[in-house]
Write a protein that holds these residues in place. Structure first.
Motif, mmCIF file in Angstrom:
data_model
loop_
_atom_site.group_PDB
_atom_site.id
_atom_site.type_symbol
_atom_site.label_atom_id
_atom_site.label_comp_id
_atom_site.label_asym_id
_atom_site.label_seq_id
_atom_site.Cartn_x
_atom_site.Cartn_y
_atom_site.Cartn_z
ATOM 1 N N CYS A 81 -34.972 72.462 36.865
ATOM 2 C CA CYS A 81 -33.965 72.977 37.796
ATOM 3 C C CYS A 81 -34.652 73.990 38.704
ATOM 4 O O CYS A 81 -35.275 74.940 38.214
ATOM 5 N N ASN A 82 -34.557 73.771 39.997
ATOM 6 C CA ASN A 82 -35.110 74.723 40.970
ATOM 7 C C ASN A 82 -33.996 75.284 41.831
ATOM 8 O O ASN A 82 -33.062 74.566 42.198
ATOM 9 N N TYR A 83 -34.092 76.556 42.147
ATOM 10 C CA TYR A 83 -33.122 77.161 43.051
ATOM 11 C C TYR A 83 -33.879 77.722 44.242
ATOM 12 O O TYR A 83 -35.080 77.988 44.170
ATOM 13 N N THR A 84 -33.181 77.885 45.349
ATOM 14 C CA THR A 84 -33.902 78.148 46.599
ATOM 15 C C THR A 84 -33.757 79.560 47.136
ATOM 16 O O THR A 84 -34.623 80.027 47.865
ATOM 17 N N ASN A 85 -32.686 80.237 46.807
ATOM 18 C CA ASN A 85 -32.465 81.539 47.432
ATOM 19 C C ASN A 85 -32.773 82.683 46.464
ATOM 20 O O ASN A 85 -33.807 82.716 45.836
ATOM 21 N N TYR A 86 -31.858 83.601 46.336
ATOM 22 C CA TYR A 86 -32.074 84.777 45.489
ATOM 23 C C TYR A 86 -32.157 84.344 44.027
ATOM 24 O O TYR A 86 -31.655 83.286 43.649
ATOM 25 N N LYS A 134 -31.809 77.267 21.100
ATOM 26 C CA LYS A 134 -30.616 76.991 20.294
ATOM 27 C C LYS A 134 -30.862 75.646 19.634
ATOM 28 O O LYS A 134 -30.852 74.614 20.296
ATOM 29 N N GLU A 135 -31.140 75.699 18.352
ATOM 30 C CA GLU A 135 -31.424 74.481 17.580
ATOM 31 C C GLU A 135 -32.557 73.701 18.263
ATOM 32 O O GLU A 135 -33.655 74.229 18.418
ATOM 33 N N ARG A 136 -32.334 72.471 18.689
ATOM 34 C CA ARG A 136 -33.417 71.682 19.301
ATOM 35 C C ARG A 136 -33.551 71.918 20.804
ATOM 36 O O ARG A 136 -34.360 71.268 21.473
ATOM 37 N N LEU A 137 -32.761 72.820 21.348
ATOM 38 C CA LEU A 137 -32.778 73.083 22.776
ATOM 39 C C LEU A 137 -33.582 74.342 23.089
ATOM 40 O O LEU A 137 -33.534 75.318 22.341
ATOM 41 N N LYS A 138 -34.314 74.289 24.189
ATOM 42 C CA LYS A 138 -35.037 75.466 24.652
ATOM 43 C C LYS A 138 -34.944 75.538 26.164
ATOM 44 O O LYS A 138 -35.096 74.523 26.852
ATOM 45 N N VAL A 139 -34.671 76.716 26.690
ATOM 46 C CA VAL A 139 -34.605 76.915 28.132
ATOM 47 C C VAL A 139 -35.591 78.010 28.504
ATOM 48 O O VAL A 139 -35.703 79.019 27.809
ATOM 49 N N THR A 140 -36.292 77.797 29.617
ATOM 50 C CA THR A 140 -37.165 78.840 30.159
ATOM 51 C C THR A 140 -36.707 79.176 31.575
ATOM 52 O O THR A 140 -36.023 78.379 32.230
ATOM 53 N N PHE A 141 -37.105 80.363 32.030
ATOM 54 C CA PHE A 141 -36.666 80.846 33.327
ATOM 55 C C PHE A 141 -37.851 81.546 33.971
ATOM 56 O O PHE A 141 -38.346 82.536 33.445
ATOM 57 N N ASP A 142 -38.343 81.006 35.072
ATOM 58 C CA ASP A 142 -39.486 81.583 35.769
ATOM 59 C C ASP A 142 -39.021 82.002 37.166
ATOM 60 O O ASP A 142 -38.869 81.154 38.042
ATOM 61 N N THR A 143 -38.800 83.296 37.343
ATOM 62 C CA THR A 143 -38.276 83.776 38.626
ATOM 63 C C THR A 143 -39.335 83.708 39.728
ATOM 64 O O THR A 143 -38.987 83.663 40.901
ATOM 65 N N THR A 144 -40.610 83.674 39.348
ATOM 66 C CA THR A 144 -41.665 83.546 40.357
ATOM 67 C C THR A 144 -41.645 82.155 40.969
ATOM 68 O O THR A 144 -41.739 81.989 42.185
ATOM 69 N N LEU A 145 -41.495 81.165 40.123
ATOM 70 C CA LEU A 145 -41.441 79.775 40.591
ATOM 71 C C LEU A 145 -40.032 79.376 41.032
ATOM 72 O O LEU A 145 -39.856 78.290 41.590
ATOM 73 N N LYS A 146 -39.048 80.225 40.778
ATOM 74 C CA LYS A 146 -37.629 79.916 41.034
ATOM 75 C C LYS A 146 -37.253 78.629 40.309
ATOM 76 O O LYS A 146 -36.714 77.681 40.890
ATOM 77 N N GLN A 147 -37.544 78.624 39.012
ATOM 78 C CA GLN A 147 -37.380 77.389 38.253
ATOM 79 C C GLN A 147 -36.952 77.664 36.819
ATOM 80 O O GLN A 147 -37.356 78.655 36.205
ATOM 81 N N SER A 148 -36.111 76.765 36.305
ATOM 82 C CA SER A 148 -35.772 76.768 34.891
ATOM 83 C C SER A 148 -36.125 75.407 34.325
ATOM 84 O O SER A 148 -35.907 74.379 34.976
ATOM 85 N N LEU A 149 -36.685 75.396 33.118
ATOM 86 C CA LEU A 149 -36.963 74.152 32.413
ATOM 87 C C LEU A 149 -36.066 74.074 31.190
ATOM 88 O O LEU A 149 -35.854 75.075 30.490
#
Lengths: 115, 111
Positions: B23-28, B59-74
């Motif tokens: 997931c990529n976001y473009t603004n703030y 959460k169990e088998r789920l993992k989320v990451t958040f990279d504000t430099t890349l403006k991206q979540s995996l």
């Protein structure tokens, strides 16, 4: 677990007719929302509602649309004069509050077909 | 307003493998980013939320990451199962009272 319920699950109407989609949000929730999803497209925000007033609406939510909380439990979306392009799945959602980390609880949707 | 981009191509993986969705976001940079699951003909269901100063959330088998430099979540699903097949949506609160969704990525896990 509490859930958001929507009726009807399917609605077929003729172009130009009025439709009312109904929702019962989770009982202790204070914020209510309508979204729509055209087949194959994203879930799009229509309107948010709090304390008997619209908090925010999107460009899609024009004068043909209105929302109401007619009693303590129901939340309705009215489309006054339906168009072919109004055909979509309409989702109602609710949340306990509005904060930056608030999550939404969605109903199963009403599939609206305008002929 | 915030624009959210998710890979529109479906992801097909074999059971037991790890699925990774982007997931990529473009603004703030949003204070929080959320992930939902949507099954065909059903409403989205909340899965996980991550704060901007959290690198990772599990959460169990789920993992989320958040990279504000890349403006991206995996979004990762480990040891995937056919029951994980669904569309996964990324969402952020826009400037007002609107939770804004990405188009979603369809995941198919085959036995």
């Amino acid at each position: 677990e509490p859930e958001v319920t929507q009726t009807p699950s399917h609605q077929v109407t003729q172009m130009g007719q009025e439709v009312i989609l109904r929702c019962v949000p989770i009982s202790n929730h204070l914020y209510f929302y309508w979204y729509r999803q055209i087949l194959g497209q994203k879930v799009e925000f229509l309107v948010s509602f709090y304390n008997n007033e619209i908090s925010e609406k999107s460009e899609i939510f024009d004068d043909q649309f209105s929302v109401e909380r007619p009693d303590g439990s129901n939340f309705t979306l009215k489309i006054r004069s339906t168009k072919l392009e109004d055909s979509a799945m309409y989702f109602c959602a609710s949340s306990e509050a509005w904060e930056a980390n608030e999550k939404l609880f969605f109903g199963s949707g009403t599939q609206l077909s305008v002929l | 307003s915030q624009k959210i981009e998710q890979n529109s191509e479906a992801l097909n993986i074999q059971e037991g493998k790890t699925a990774t969705l982007t997931c990529n976001y473009t603004n703030y940079s949003p204070a929080y980013l959320q992930w939902y699951r949507q099954d065909p003909g059903r409403g989205p269901v909340f899965l996980l939320l991550i704060r901007e100063n959290e690198k990772e959330k599990r959460k169990e088998r789920l993992k989320v990451t958040f990279d504000t430099t890349l403006k991206q979540s995996l979004f990762h699903i480990t040891a995937s199962q056919p029951a994980d097949s669904a569309t996964y949506l990324c969402a952020v609160w826009d400037s007002g009272y609107a939770l804004n969704f990405g188009k979603g990525t369809s995941l198919l896990v085959t036995p």
